[in-house]
Design a protein around this motif. Structure first.
Motif, PDB file in Angstrom:
ATOM      1  N   ARG A  80     -22.849  -8.453  16.292  1.00 38.27           N
ATOM      2  CA  ARG A  80     -23.724  -9.406  16.996  1.00 38.27           C
ATOM      3  C   ARG A  80     -25.183  -9.198  16.606  1.00 38.27           C
ATOM      4  O   ARG A  80     -25.924 -10.160  16.394  1.00 38.27           O
ATOM      5  CB  ARG A  80     -23.548  -9.260  18.514  1.00 38.27           C
ATOM      6  N   ARG A  98     -25.852 -20.763  11.794  1.00 42.29           N
ATOM      7  CA  ARG A  98     -25.207 -21.055  13.076  1.00 42.29           C
ATOM      8  C   ARG A  98     -23.888 -20.284  13.162  1.00 42.29           C
ATOM      9  O   ARG A  98     -22.808 -20.841  13.030  1.00 42.29           O
ATOM     10  CB  ARG A  98     -24.961 -22.558  13.233  1.00 42.29           C
ATOM     11  N   THR A 100     -20.801 -18.448  14.734  1.00 44.66           N
ATOM     12  CA  THR A 100     -19.980 -18.617  15.929  1.00 44.66           C
ATOM     13  C   THR A 100     -18.873 -17.572  15.927  1.00 44.66           C
ATOM     14  O   THR A 100     -18.521 -17.016  14.876  1.00 44.66           O
ATOM     15  CB  THR A 100     -19.349 -20.022  15.982  1.00 44.66           C
ATOM     16  N   ASP A 101     -18.307 -17.325  17.104  1.00 44.09           N
ATOM     17  CA  ASP A 101     -17.256 -16.319  17.198  1.00 44.09           C
ATOM     18  C   ASP A 101     -15.978 -16.727  16.474  1.00 44.09           C
ATOM     19  O   ASP A 101     -15.177 -15.866  16.104  1.00 44.09           O
ATOM     20  CB  ASP A 101     -16.937 -16.030  18.669  1.00 44.09           C
ATOM     21  N   ASP A 102     -15.785 -18.036  16.279  1.00 39.77           N
ATOM     22  CA  ASP A 102     -14.568 -18.481  15.587  1.00 39.77           C
ATOM     23  C   ASP A 102     -14.813 -18.825  14.112  1.00 39.77           C
ATOM     24  O   ASP A 102     -13.940 -19.358  13.440  1.00 39.77           O
ATOM     25  CB  ASP A 102     -13.944 -19.683  16.304  1.00 39.77           C
ATOM     26  N   MET A 103     -15.989 -18.497  13.605  1.00 35.52           N
ATOM     27  CA  MET A 103     -16.305 -18.741  12.202  1.00 35.52           C
ATOM     28  C   MET A 103     -15.392 -17.905  11.314  1.00 35.52           C
ATOM     29  O   MET A 103     -15.049 -16.765  11.651  1.00 35.52           O
ATOM     30  CB  MET A 103     -17.772 -18.368  11.946  1.00 35.52           C
ATOM     31  N   GLY A 139     -20.470 -25.028   9.461  1.00 28.19           N
ATOM     32  CA  GLY A 139     -19.209 -24.352   9.730  1.00 28.19           C
ATOM     33  C   GLY A 139     -18.019 -24.967   9.039  1.00 28.19           C
ATOM     34  O   GLY A 139     -16.891 -24.914   9.547  1.00 28.19           O
TER      35      GLY A 139
END
Length: 223
Positions: A80, A98, A100-103, A139
């Motif tokens: 993080r 940008r 993201t946790d699901d990247m 993304g």
């Protein structure tokens, strides 16, 4: 080869950059270099070269945070912090990271084949920039043929031909050979920036350091 300046100079500084389109430090390093070129007032020609951070990445990719933690042994908190640092650094350079946790981290071999095809068309540089933005800002899955074709079309390449290029893998061997050239010559990480075919600088060095390197090269040539 892409001339990224509009300056009328007698000499053009040749800069080769070995990088991957899913490498955040590669776009950071380029933007720092771009700033240094503007600050020093030189005329520079950029040539991009392929490097895969994860050549064995499967087709469906891997969660980016999990991948970083597994590959580098970092904790979730360290991951993080690293993303936050990159986001802040990028903002100062005009890069819209940008995370993201699901990247997902994906395989980039097809993206490099597309870039190889775009070179003689004079669109390698805009395609490279578009691929960075597609991955880090939007993304998008830059391993997917349809996505890659859309990005190619957006920068002025023929979308249908892009699909054919990737489906028949006509440039796969050439890309593998070029990757092999750089790894055989000691490139193990990216970004790797080669000035005038003989001065290698690794990592994102910062605009001031790049500017100092450029000034030294120009001074040496003048001498």
């Amino acid at each position: 080869m892409t001339d990224i300046t509009d300056l009328d100079m007698n000499e053009v500084l040749q800069i080769d950059i070995v990088s991957d389109v899913v490498c955040p430090w590669c776009i950071v390093g380029f933007k720092q270099l771009e700033q240094a070129i503007a600050d020093t007032g030189v005329s520079a020609a950029i040539k991009w070269h392929p490097f895969e951070l994860n050549p064995d990445m499967p087709e469906d990719g891997e969660n980016l945070r999990a991948h970083i933690m597994r590959k580098y042994g970092s904790t979730a908190e360290q991951s993080r912090e690293a993303r936050a640092h990159l986001t802040g650094l990028g903002a100062g350079l005009g890069i819209d990271f940008r995370f993201t946790d699901d990247m997902r981290m994906v395989n980039t071999f097809k993206a490099h084949q597309l870039l190889h095809w775009a070179g003689p068309e004079g669109l390698e540089h805009p395609l490279k920039m578009a691929l960075f933005e597609a991955y880090f800002k939007d993304g998008r899955d830059v391993s997917n043929i349809e996505v890659l074709a859309d990005i190619a079309g957006a920068v002025g390449l023929d979308r249908q031909e892009a699909i054919q290029v990737l489906q028949d893998a006509r440039f796969a061997e050439a890309v593998r050979e070029e990757q092999g050239f750089w790894t055989e010559n000691g490139i193990q990480g990216v970004p790797a920036v080669v000035f005038e075919r003989r001065h290698l600088i690794t990592g994102a060095q910062g605009a001031e350091n790049y500017a100092a390197i450029i000034r030294q090269l120009v001074d040496n040539e003048a001498a």
